[in-house]
Design a protein around this motif. Structure first.
Motif, PDB file in Angstrom:
ATOM      1  N   GLN A   1       8.620 -22.063   3.888  1.00 45.22           N
ATOM      2  CA  GLN A   1       9.063 -21.565   5.173  1.00 45.22           C
ATOM      3  C   GLN A   1       7.745 -20.993   5.792  1.00 45.22           C
ATOM      4  O   GLN A   1       7.796 -20.112   6.764  1.00 45.22           O
ATOM      5  CB  GLN A   1      10.227 -20.801   5.383  1.00 45.22           C
ATOM      6  CG  GLN A   1      11.431 -21.325   4.732  1.00 45.22           C
ATOM      7  CD  GLN A   1      12.549 -20.538   4.749  1.00 45.22           C
ATOM      8  OE1 GLN A   1      12.660 -19.212   5.082  1.00 45.22           O
ATOM      9  NE2 GLN A   1      13.757 -21.150   4.756  1.00 45.22           N
TER      10      GLN A   1
ATOM     11  N   ASP B   1       5.436 -25.018  10.720  1.00 48.44           N
ATOM     12  CA  ASP B   1       6.073 -25.672  11.422  1.00 48.44           C
ATOM     13  C   ASP B   1       6.394 -26.941  11.584  1.00 48.44           C
ATOM     14  O   ASP B   1       7.197 -27.682  11.880  1.00 48.44           O
ATOM     15  CB  ASP B   1       5.808 -25.061  12.880  1.00 48.44           C
ATOM     16  CG  ASP B   1       5.748 -23.439  12.929  1.00 48.44           C
ATOM     17  OD1 ASP B   1       6.858 -23.020  13.232  1.00 48.44           O
ATOM     18  OD2 ASP B   1       4.729 -22.885  12.875  1.00 48.44           O
TER      19      ASP B   1
ATOM     20  N   ALA C   1      13.928 -30.940   6.288  1.00 43.11           N
ATOM     21  CA  ALA C   1      13.287 -30.303   7.429  1.00 43.11           C
ATOM     22  C   ALA C   1      14.470 -29.846   8.505  1.00 43.11           C
ATOM     23  O   ALA C   1      14.334 -28.862   8.982  1.00 43.11           O
ATOM     24  CB  ALA C   1      12.666 -31.693   8.286  1.00 43.11           C
ATOM     25  N   LEU C   2      15.815 -30.140   8.232  1.00 44.99           N
ATOM     26  CA  LEU C   2      16.846 -29.751   8.945  1.00 44.99           C
ATOM     27  C   LEU C   2      17.260 -28.256   8.294  1.00 44.99           C
ATOM     28  O   LEU C   2      17.335 -27.431   8.917  1.00 44.99           O
ATOM     29  CB  LEU C   2      17.769 -30.787   8.730  1.00 44.99           C
ATOM     30  CG  LEU C   2      17.813 -31.930   9.648  1.00 44.99           C
ATOM     31  CD1 LEU C   2      19.053 -32.821   9.655  1.00 44.99           C
ATOM     32  CD2 LEU C   2      17.732 -31.667  11.310  1.00 44.99           C
ATOM     33  N   HIS C   3      17.001 -28.241   6.844  1.00 41.54           N
ATOM     34  CA  HIS C   3      17.151 -26.968   6.225  1.00 41.54           C
ATOM     35  C   HIS C   3      16.520 -25.957   6.132  1.00 41.54           C
ATOM     36  O   HIS C   3      16.749 -24.724   6.459  1.00 41.54           O
ATOM     37  CB  HIS C   3      17.674 -27.328   4.713  1.00 41.54           C
ATOM     38  CG  HIS C   3      18.195 -26.272   3.975  1.00 41.54           C
ATOM     39  ND1 HIS C   3      19.498 -25.834   3.956  1.00 41.54           N
ATOM     40  CD2 HIS C   3      17.630 -25.467   3.226  1.00 41.54           C
ATOM     41  CE1 HIS C   3      19.306 -24.499   3.157  1.00 41.54           C
ATOM     42  NE2 HIS C   3      18.248 -24.361   2.468  1.00 41.54           N
ATOM     43  N   TYR C   4      15.138 -26.249   6.145  1.00 40.62           N
ATOM     44  CA  TYR C   4      14.236 -25.242   6.286  1.00 40.62           C
ATOM     45  C   TYR C   4      13.479 -25.292   7.769  1.00 40.62           C
ATOM     46  O   TYR C   4      12.304 -24.339   7.853  1.00 40.62           O
ATOM     47  CB  TYR C   4      12.912 -25.427   5.013  1.00 40.62           C
ATOM     48  CG  TYR C   4      13.595 -25.391   3.695  1.00 40.62           C
ATOM     49  CD1 TYR C   4      13.646 -24.156   3.135  1.00 40.62           C
ATOM     50  CD2 TYR C   4      13.914 -26.468   3.021  1.00 40.62           C
ATOM     51  CE1 TYR C   4      14.371 -23.897   1.944  1.00 40.62           C
ATOM     52  CE2 TYR C   4      14.365 -26.222   1.835  1.00 40.62           C
ATOM     53  CZ  TYR C   4      14.759 -24.971   1.408  1.00 40.62           C
ATOM     54  OH  TYR C   4      15.259 -24.629  -0.003  1.00 40.62           O
ATOM     55  N   LYS C   5      13.821 -25.977   8.633  1.00 38.06           N
ATOM     56  CA  LYS C   5      13.542 -25.782   9.990  1.00 38.06           C
ATOM     57  C   LYS C   5      12.012 -26.161  10.333  1.00 38.06           C
ATOM     58  O   LYS C   5      11.230 -25.255  10.840  1.00 38.06           O
ATOM     59  CB  LYS C   5      13.837 -24.237  10.345  1.00 38.06           C
ATOM     60  CG  LYS C   5      15.379 -23.904  10.235  1.00 38.06           C
ATOM     61  CD  LYS C   5      15.652 -22.884  11.335  1.00 38.06           C
ATOM     62  CE  LYS C   5      17.260 -22.583  11.536  1.00 38.06           C
ATOM     63  NZ  LYS C   5      18.033 -23.362  10.507  1.00 38.06           N
ATOM     64  N   PHE C   6      11.518 -27.251   9.750  1.00 35.25           N
ATOM     65  CA  PHE C   6      10.198 -27.667  10.042  1.00 35.25           C
ATOM     66  C   PHE C   6      10.414 -28.964  10.806  1.00 35.25           C
ATOM     67  O   PHE C   6      11.426 -29.708  10.651  1.00 35.25           O
ATOM     68  CB  PHE C   6       9.079 -27.678   8.937  1.00 35.25           C
ATOM     69  CG  PHE C   6       9.564 -28.525   7.711  1.00 35.25           C
ATOM     70  CD1 PHE C   6       9.466 -29.954   7.617  1.00 35.25           C
ATOM     71  CD2 PHE C   6      10.350 -28.008   6.584  1.00 35.25           C
ATOM     72  CE1 PHE C   6       9.626 -30.688   6.810  1.00 35.25           C
ATOM     73  CE2 PHE C   6      10.571 -28.801   5.740  1.00 35.25           C
ATOM     74  CZ  PHE C   6      10.527 -30.118   5.375  1.00 35.25           C
ATOM     75  N   ARG C   7       9.385 -29.552  11.350  1.00 38.14           N
ATOM     76  CA  ARG C   7       9.467 -30.987  11.999  1.00 38.14           C
ATOM     77  C   ARG C   7       8.289 -31.962  11.214  1.00 38.14           C
ATOM     78  O   ARG C   7       7.370 -31.420  10.732  1.00 38.14           O
ATOM     79  CB  ARG C   7       8.855 -30.838  13.463  1.00 38.14           C
ATOM     80  CG  ARG C   7       9.868 -29.701  14.378  1.00 38.14           C
ATOM     81  CD  ARG C   7      11.268 -30.684  14.560  1.00 38.14           C
ATOM     82  NE  ARG C   7      11.919 -29.697  15.446  1.00 38.14           N
ATOM     83  CZ  ARG C   7      12.807 -28.821  15.008  1.00 38.14           C
ATOM     84  NH1 ARG C   7      12.914 -28.323  14.003  1.00 38.14           N
ATOM     85  NH2 ARG C   7      13.476 -28.087  16.115  1.00 38.14           N
TER      86      ARG C   7
ATOM     87  N   LEU D   1      10.986 -26.332  20.604  1.00 34.26           N
ATOM     88  CA  LEU D   1      10.630 -25.676  19.559  1.00 34.26           C
ATOM     89  C   LEU D   1      10.346 -24.354  19.835  1.00 34.26           C
ATOM     90  O   LEU D   1      10.408 -23.470  18.894  1.00 34.26           O
ATOM     91  CB  LEU D   1       9.532 -26.650  18.976  1.00 34.26           C
ATOM     92  CG  LEU D   1       9.719 -27.728  18.404  1.00 34.26           C
ATOM     93  CD1 LEU D   1       8.392 -28.530  18.231  1.00 34.26           C
ATOM     94  CD2 LEU D   1      10.518 -27.917  17.404  1.00 34.26           C
TER      95      LEU D   1
END
Length: 868
Positions: free
Chosen positions: A781, A784, A813-819, A867
């Motif tokens: 995490q 970004d 990506a959805l779980h750890y919030k990156f793109r 974002l």
């Protein structure tokens, strides 16, 4: 008078007489009470020596004669007009007296009595009148009756003593005033007597303490003199031991006995440095829990710590823990294979000769009931100097003795040899030949592997070169071999494992060649094989394949399994070689080419490789000049949100604007070889930051690729921190690092990345899935954006496994919030596939053509705002 009868006169006279007797009895009673109070006061002055006990005793005495539940004494200094309460006992205002300032007494009844210097018997009416007339101010809890007298020394008022009653039924009389005033007059005398006794006893106590200090000093001096005599006797004894000891062991045992007479020495050892100062030997080692220590190389033990400090050290458990945490020491060095008990107190001193450390003498205790102190430290520091001299003298004596014995032995042997010269002449000649052969072998062979060394190899190479010049049909090849992971093996497992590894490698190399071929070790992990009389050039390639296969097989070295590999460069003799060393140079260049291509392979040298080497050397110089002239510019590649057909931002690329050849892009390898990539990246980052500060658009993201050297090297990281501070909109700057470099750096860059995150910067992984696609980087995490490698994206259209991996990355990506950001989007088919899979951020040739300059200027960048 005539009307008064005789009986009336007599009655009147009797009444007058009765009143006189009553008054006289009252006076006698008052005198008796006063006398008793004075006797009691005198007794108190004679028995009490502490002022803290005097005032409560006065209070108790007054309470015997008067109603005195509320009693206090306040001293008054007429010069400074300050009041200081000495004793205060009050049933209502006891708790608040601590918060009352001393100046408050001056405006009350206490100050009034001190100013008038007269006794005062005050009831409620008189109190209110004094308040109304402005003589006093109402303070504290109101009382029913107040009685106060001045305490005078001569004509000077030094204080006030008062009692008060809160009960209207318990009022004071003038008789009580006279009695209280009488007691107060003698209180000063008693007070002076108590103070005098207190001062006298304090003087006696101080004098007693001084005598105790003097006595302790004398005792300490006696103890120091005794210790000095014992120490001097010990030094004489140590000096005598060099002559009286038969051998070194008896000498060390005698030194230990001398130390035992000075301090606790149940556990003692002496460690000496070898002449090369690389190893420690333990000629004397006495320990109740550990066997005698063996010779070992220098490491991070307590002994080495004293050697590094060159001074005596006392180390207890707490200090040992701190030294271990600081990396100064490592416990259990006596026998690392069998860790034993740790000492609770350790004392060591260096053995110094001419300010050079030759060893260490150390004492230790395993029992917490006995700990060494500064006294033992100073004694050992002093004694160690004499022990060092004695050891050096004894060692010199022993060495002289050995030399003498050796000389006598040689004289005896020479004499015997002279007697048998005729008989053993042939034997001597043969032995001399063997010695010469041995010397020749040692001079021309590697001491570790017994292979030919560089000197012999170059000699053989020149001979083969001369032979080739005469007989060009002879095919000769040179294999230059570099071992993979040798430095890691040597640094991790130790030099002894590294030496065993090199010996085993030499055996495997010899097993792969013919008897007349030459295998040599040039140094370190570099080996060469000279193949002569080859029928075909392919024979050298077969030998190289055999070597690679043999080196790839696991090594079992002293119980440790080790994996390695070999990178081999092959060069053939030809007419272009002007000298023998040129063949070695070409093979070395081919070997480096093999290492750059992934190792564990061989490469054959050719003329193109030489041209590339010269070109690379020239290009490095040109790149250096281009950096000095700032010919590198930042160019911007748009990044698209394909779903909304809007602009996310730009990725910054480096373009070399050559004055003659125009824009150049393929220069990274030359810049890396010349060590110039960090400076080029700094220049491009500066240009990107300036562009950000000039831009009016507050939403576009700008991504700049950097090497992890900016995180690992402190000076580069300091520069990076200063540079990002110049950016006014830090949330628009994204720093990208490649997957491969992040994996190589490991946890060494975690703190630096956390710092950049706290600065509101964006972080990205560049070239993800180019090799391994490590998921561990994603779940930290820290990032970004995760930018997928172009090769990975191009395989999505025809590779189902790649698409499944993409779907898994989308879930992460959805779980750890990156793109996820796809690179290399060069076709509409790939763009539509990415949109169908949920990956909407992308860049590439097709993306750049999809959005015109006009659209880029008009399209709002809402994606980045979401974002943010």
């Amino acid at each position: 008078m005539k009307g008064i009868t005789e009986p009336g006169k007599q009655l009147r006279q009797a009444q007058i007489k009765m009143r006189r007797l009553t008054l006289l009895a009252q006076r006698y009673q008052q005198a008796y009470i006063s006398q008793g109070a004075l006797l009691k006061l005198s007794e108190l002055a004679s028995t009490i020596s502490d002022m803290r006990d005097f005032y409560p005793a006065i209070h108790s005495m007054v309470a015997e004669f008067l109603h005195a539940e509320n009693f206090y004494v306040v001293f008054y200094d007429s010069d400074s007009q300050q009041y200081s309460p000495q004793y205060f006992s009050d049933e209502k205002d006891q708790q608040m007296i601590a918060d009352v300032p001393s100046s408050a007494f001056s405006s009350g009844l206490t100050g009034y009595v001190a100013r008038t210097a007269k006794p005062l018997l005050c009831d409620v009416t008189q109190f209110e009148k004094l308040v109304a007339d402005g003589h006093i101010k109402a303070q504290g809890s109101p009382c029913a009756h107040w009685l106060g007298i001045p305490l005078c020394r001569g004509d000077r008022v030094i204080g006030v003593m008062a009692i008060q009653s809160y009960n209207a039924e318990q009022l004071y009389t003038n008789t009580d005033l006279l009695l209280f005033n009488s007691i107060g007059g003698h209180t000063i005398t008693a007070l002076d007597r108590v103070k005098s006794r207190e001062l006298l006893e304090d003087t006696v106590r101080q004098r007693t303490r001084q005598l105790e200090v003097i006595n302790q000093s004398l005792q300490r001096e006696i103890k120091e003199r005794t210790s000095a005599e014992q120490l001097q006797a010990a030094l004489y004894r140590i000096s005598e031991l060099t002559a009286s000891s038969r051998d070194m062991q008896s000498f060390y045992r005698a030194v230990h006995q001398v130390l035992s007479g000075l301090m606790h020495a149940d556990n003692c050892y002496i460690a000496l440095l070898d002449p090369d100062k690389a190893k420690l030997t333990f000629p004397f080692y006495l320990d109740q829990y550990s066997p005698p220590a063996r010779e070992r190389p220098l490491s991070r033990g307590f002994t080495e710590y004293v050697i590094r400090c060159a001074d005596a050290r006392l180390i207890n458990e707490q200090q040992a823990i701190k030294l271990v945490e600081a990396g100064e020491i490592k416990r259990g060095m006596a026998d690392p294979t069998k860790p034993g008990r740790h000492s609770t107190s350790w004392l060591g001193a260096p053995l110094l000769i001419d300010q050079q450390v030759i060893g260490v003498i150390a004492l230790q205790s395993y029992d917490k009931s006995h700990s060494y102190g500064d006294n033992e430290l100073n004694i050992l520091r002093f004694v160690s100097q004499h022990i060092a001299v004695a050891i050096q003298r004894k060692l010199t004596t022993e060495q002289q003795k050995r030399h003498q014995e050796e000389l006598e032995r040689k004289v005896f042997e020479s004499t015997r040899e002279l007697r048998q010269t005729n008989l053993f002449l042939r034997l001597q000649v043969e032995e001399r030949k063997k010695a010469e052969q041995k010397l020749f072998f040692e001079a021309n062979h590697d001491a570790l592997t017994s292979l030919a060394n560089r000197q012999m190899f170059l000699q053989q190479l020149k001979q083969q070169y001369a032979l080739y010049k005469r007989q060009p049909q002879q095919s000769i090849a040179l294999l230059f071999i570099d071992l993979d992971r040798f430095k890691l093996i040597n640094d991790t497992l130790g030099h002894h494992i590294g030496d065993a590894f090199l010996i085993e490698v030499s055996k495997r190399l010899q097993s792969t060649v013919r008897e007349h071929d030459l295998v040599a070790r040039l140094g370190g992990d570099e080996f060469v094989v000279l193949l002569t009389s080859l029928l075909h050039e392919q024979d050298a390639e077969e030998v190289a394949d055999r070597i690679i296969e043999r080196i790839r097989q696991p090594f079992l070295l002293q119980g440790q399994q080790v994996q390695s590999g070999a990178s081999i460069g092959i060069a053939y003799f030809n007419t272009h070689h002007s000298q023998a060393e040129a063949l070695l140079r070409d093979a070395d260049a081919a070997m480096y080419q093999a290492k750059s291509m992934g190792r564990n392979r061989f490469v054959i040298f050719n003329e193109t490789m030489r041209e590339r080497m010269l070109q690379a050397l020239t290009m490095e110089q040109v790149v250096q000049q281009a950096l000095e002239q700032q010919q590198f510019n930042a160019i911007f590649e748009p990044v698209l949100c394909g779903q909304a057909r809007s602009l996310l931002g730009y990725e910054v690329h480096t373009q070399w604007q050559h004055p003659q050849f125009g824009p150049q892009h393929d220069f990274n390898q030359y810049a890396a070889d010349a060590g110039l990539m960090p400076q080029i990246e700094q220049l491009i980052l500066q240009q990107a930051c300036q562009q950000l500060n000039r831009s009016d658009d507050c939403s576009g993201l700008m991504t700049v690729r950097l090497s992890t050297g900016h995180l690992l090297q402190p000076e580069l990281f300091d520069w990076l921190k200063q540079q990002v501070q110049t950016v006014t909109q830090k949330h628009r700057l994204c720093l990208a690092f490649t997957e491969r470099e992040l994996l190589q750096a490991g946890n060494d860059v975690s703190q630096q990345l956390q710092y950049l995150r706290k600065q509101d910067l964006r972080l990205a992984i560049h070239q993800f899935a180019a090799e391994t696609a490590p998921m561990g980087l994603l779940i930290q995490q820290l990032f970004d954006f995760v930018k997928l490698a172009p090769a990975f994206c191009r395989q999505l259209v025809r590779n189902e496994q790649r698409r499944q991996l993409l779907q898994m990355l989308q879930t992460l990506a959805l779980h750890y919030k990156f793109r996820l950001l796809a690179d290399g989007v060069d076709s509409p088919e790939l763009l539509n596939l990415l949109l169908a899979e949920g990956c909407c951020f992308m860049q590439g040739k097709y993306v750049a053509e999809l959005i015109s300059a006009e659209q880029l200027a008009k399209t709002p960048s809402l994606v980045f705002k979401q974002l943010a």
